[in-house]
Write a protein that holds these residues in place. Structure first.
Motif, PDB file in Angstrom:
ATOM      1  N   GLY A  49       0.636  -1.165   0.131  1.00  0.00           N
ATOM      2  CA  GLY A  49      -0.068   0.138   0.053  1.00  0.00           C
ATOM      3  C   GLY A  49       0.884   1.538   0.178  1.00  0.00           C
ATOM      4  O   GLY A  49       2.141   1.261   0.249  1.00  0.00           O
ATOM      5  N   ASN A  50       0.294   2.263  -0.389  1.00  0.00           N
ATOM      6  CA  ASN A  50       0.802   3.735  -0.312  1.00  0.00           C
ATOM      7  C   ASN A  50       0.714   4.348   0.914  1.00  0.00           C
ATOM      8  O   ASN A  50      -0.478   4.707   1.255  1.00  0.00           O
ATOM      9  CB  ASN A  50       0.355   4.297  -1.615  1.00  0.00           C
ATOM     10  N   LYS A  52       1.731   7.135   1.802  1.00  0.00           N
ATOM     11  CA  LYS A  52       1.263   8.750   1.574  1.00  0.00           C
ATOM     12  C   LYS A  52      -0.299   9.042   1.211  1.00  0.00           C
ATOM     13  O   LYS A  52      -0.667  10.049   1.190  1.00  0.00           O
ATOM     14  CB  LYS A  52       2.177   9.193   0.597  1.00  0.00           C
ATOM     15  N   ASP A  53      -1.055   7.917   1.078  1.00  0.00           N
ATOM     16  CA  ASP A  53      -2.312   7.936   0.721  1.00  0.00           C
ATOM     17  C   ASP A  53      -2.963   8.158   2.433  1.00  0.00           C
ATOM     18  O   ASP A  53      -3.056   6.917   2.904  1.00  0.00           O
ATOM     19  CB  ASP A  53      -3.025   6.768   0.240  1.00  0.00           C
ATOM     20  N   MET A  54      -3.562   9.376   2.617  1.00  0.00           N
ATOM     21  CA  MET A  54      -4.120   9.342   3.939  1.00  0.00           C
ATOM     22  C   MET A  54      -5.088   8.599   4.499  1.00  0.00           C
ATOM     23  O   MET A  54      -5.109   8.067   5.720  1.00  0.00           O
ATOM     24  CB  MET A  54      -4.426  11.054   4.057  1.00  0.00           C
ATOM     25  N   ASP A  55      -6.086   8.303   3.616  1.00  0.00           N
ATOM     26  CA  ASP A  55      -6.976   7.269   4.059  1.00  0.00           C
ATOM     27  C   ASP A  55      -6.302   5.896   4.396  1.00  0.00           C
ATOM     28  O   ASP A  55      -6.827   5.216   5.385  1.00  0.00           O
ATOM     29  CB  ASP A  55      -8.201   7.220   2.824  1.00  0.00           C
ATOM     30  N   PHE A  56      -5.508   5.226   3.385  1.00  0.00           N
ATOM     31  CA  PHE A  56      -4.787   4.137   3.651  1.00  0.00           C
ATOM     32  C   PHE A  56      -4.022   4.136   4.901  1.00  0.00           C
ATOM     33  O   PHE A  56      -3.984   3.223   5.920  1.00  0.00           O
ATOM     34  CB  PHE A  56      -3.874   3.772   2.502  1.00  0.00           C
ATOM     35  N   TYR A  74       9.524  12.196   2.895  1.00  0.00           N
ATOM     36  CA  TYR A  74       8.460  13.300   2.944  1.00  0.00           C
ATOM     37  C   TYR A  74       9.014  14.606   2.548  1.00  0.00           C
ATOM     38  O   TYR A  74      10.238  14.856   3.201  1.00  0.00           O
ATOM     39  CB  TYR A  74       7.789  13.483   4.368  1.00  0.00           C
ATOM     40  N   THR A  78       5.354  18.693   3.448  1.00  0.00           N
ATOM     41  CA  THR A  78       4.147  17.386   3.411  1.00  0.00           C
ATOM     42  C   THR A  78       4.414  16.657   4.752  1.00  0.00           C
ATOM     43  O   THR A  78       3.205  16.338   5.239  1.00  0.00           O
ATOM     44  CB  THR A  78       4.514  16.476   2.316  1.00  0.00           C
ATOM     45  N   TYR A  82       1.390  14.811   8.445  1.00  0.00           N
ATOM     46  CA  TYR A  82       1.619  13.249   8.872  1.00  0.00           C
ATOM     47  C   TYR A  82       2.310  13.023  10.140  1.00  0.00           C
ATOM     48  O   TYR A  82       1.473  12.185  10.870  1.00  0.00           O
ATOM     49  CB  TYR A  82       2.436  12.520   7.802  1.00  0.00           C
TER      50      TYR A  82
END
Length: 333
Positions: A49-50, A52-56, A74, A78, A82
């Motif tokens: 998975g990624n 940097k994908d906030m939902d993930f 990062y 950015t 996080y």
């Protein structure tokens, strides 16, 4: 109950070592990367998975981990989006910075040595998001935060299986050329510069031993060997190990081979990192982990082991940089 550790960027040079180390230490490890990985043991769960994908990422962190080891990159700005998520969802967060943040003002380098972000007069560098700058900015975010559960680690130049460095060249343009019986072009101004080049296995062990160390929180560590060799000596090691022959040329010719458009990031990596004296004091991390310098793998031994680990029959692909090296060497015979 075993502690749960999340490793982000687990397929990278250090991640591939720290995951089995942590599992062998008895932790339950969740390893996350963009690659398809096979679990090391029943104590390891691999997730593709990624981050940097906030939902993930929020879905991952909803499980709450006792520790997080973050090998992600990062941009300085950015990272602001996080860091609170990490610090509020774990007991101990380890952030990967870099010895590239240091300026060239002290030898050996210790954790309080001047950083380029604070010391450089290069306005273009300071206004950029170059690796040495955004890592230092990210450090500042942690250091200025009210949180107390972070540790910053600064590895030196780190090599691993299929990942080898020679000045600013990576495996594809150094060992890859050796596979084809070709010479490699290197900048003569870097030849006598001392460098700290470290095996990722040793670096990962240091980080693993810092995890859950209460005294390591709100601290910064150089995670590396104190052994140093000049780039000329390191080039000789490659010659002994895989037959790679170096041709030392002016750095401007070298930079044109790497980047005909003379990309500033390419120049900065050479002039603000590989041409800096990188003799590193690692006494702090040895003290906090109980490790000893003599326990670390000597550079020559580790480099040979990793180069020999290239799978039989594997050939690094040809690159535009390699072809420009051929053209330069032909024109300057």
């Amino acid at each position: 109950m075993s502690k749960k550790v999340l490793v982000l960027g687990s397929s990278g040079a250090m991640g591939q070592y720290i995951v089995p180390y942590l599992a062998d230490m008895g932790y339950n490890v969740t390893a996350v990367s963009l690659d398809d990985e096979k679990p090391y043991s029943d104590k390891v769960t691999c997730i593709k998975g990624n981050v940097k994908d906030m939902d993930f990422l929020k879905g991952l962190l909803s499980e709450r981990f006792d520790g997080i080891v973050d090998f992600m990159i990062y941009g300085g700005h950015t990272f602001k989006d996080y860091y609170k998520l990490f610090l509020e969802n774990t007991d101990h967060y380890i952030f990967l910075s870099s010895c590239r943040v240091y300026a060239n003002e002290e030898t050996p380098i210790n954790e309080s040595s001047p950083r380029l972000l604070d010391y450089s007069s290069d306005k273009a560098l300071l206004s950029s998001d170059d690796y040495c700058i955004h890592k230092a900015r990210s450090e500042n975010i942690l250091m200025l935060s009210p949180y107390k559960n972070w540790t910053i680690v600064r590895p030196a130049t780190t090599f691993s299986k299929m990942r080898y460095q020679l000045v600013t060249l990576e495996a594809i343009n150094c060992v890859g050329r050796a596979q084809r019986g070709k010479k490699v072009v290197l900048p003569k101004q870097a030849k006598d510069i001392p460098a700290t080049l470290c095996w990722a296995g040793d670096v990962s062990m240091m980080i693993a031993k810092l995890l859950f160390n209460e005294e390591a929180k709100r601290e910064i560590f150089n995670v590396c060997s104190s052994e140093h060799r000049t780039w000329g000596e390191i080039a000789d090691y490659y010659n002994e190990i895989c037959g790679l022959e170096a041709v030392w040329v002016d750095k401007e010719d070298y930079l044109k081979i790497l980047s005909p458009e003379m990309n500033l990031g390419t120049r900065w990596q050479l002039e603000y990192a590989r041409m800096f004296n990188r003799i590193t004091d690692n006494s702090k991390v040895l003290k906090y982990t109980g490790m000893k310098q003599e326990e670390l793998t000597p550079l020559r031994v580790a480099l040979e082991n990793m180069v020999k680990a290239v799978p039989e029959g594997y050939l690094f692909p040809e690159t535009d940089v390699s072809r420009r090296m051929d053209e330069y060497l032909e024109a300057n015979r």
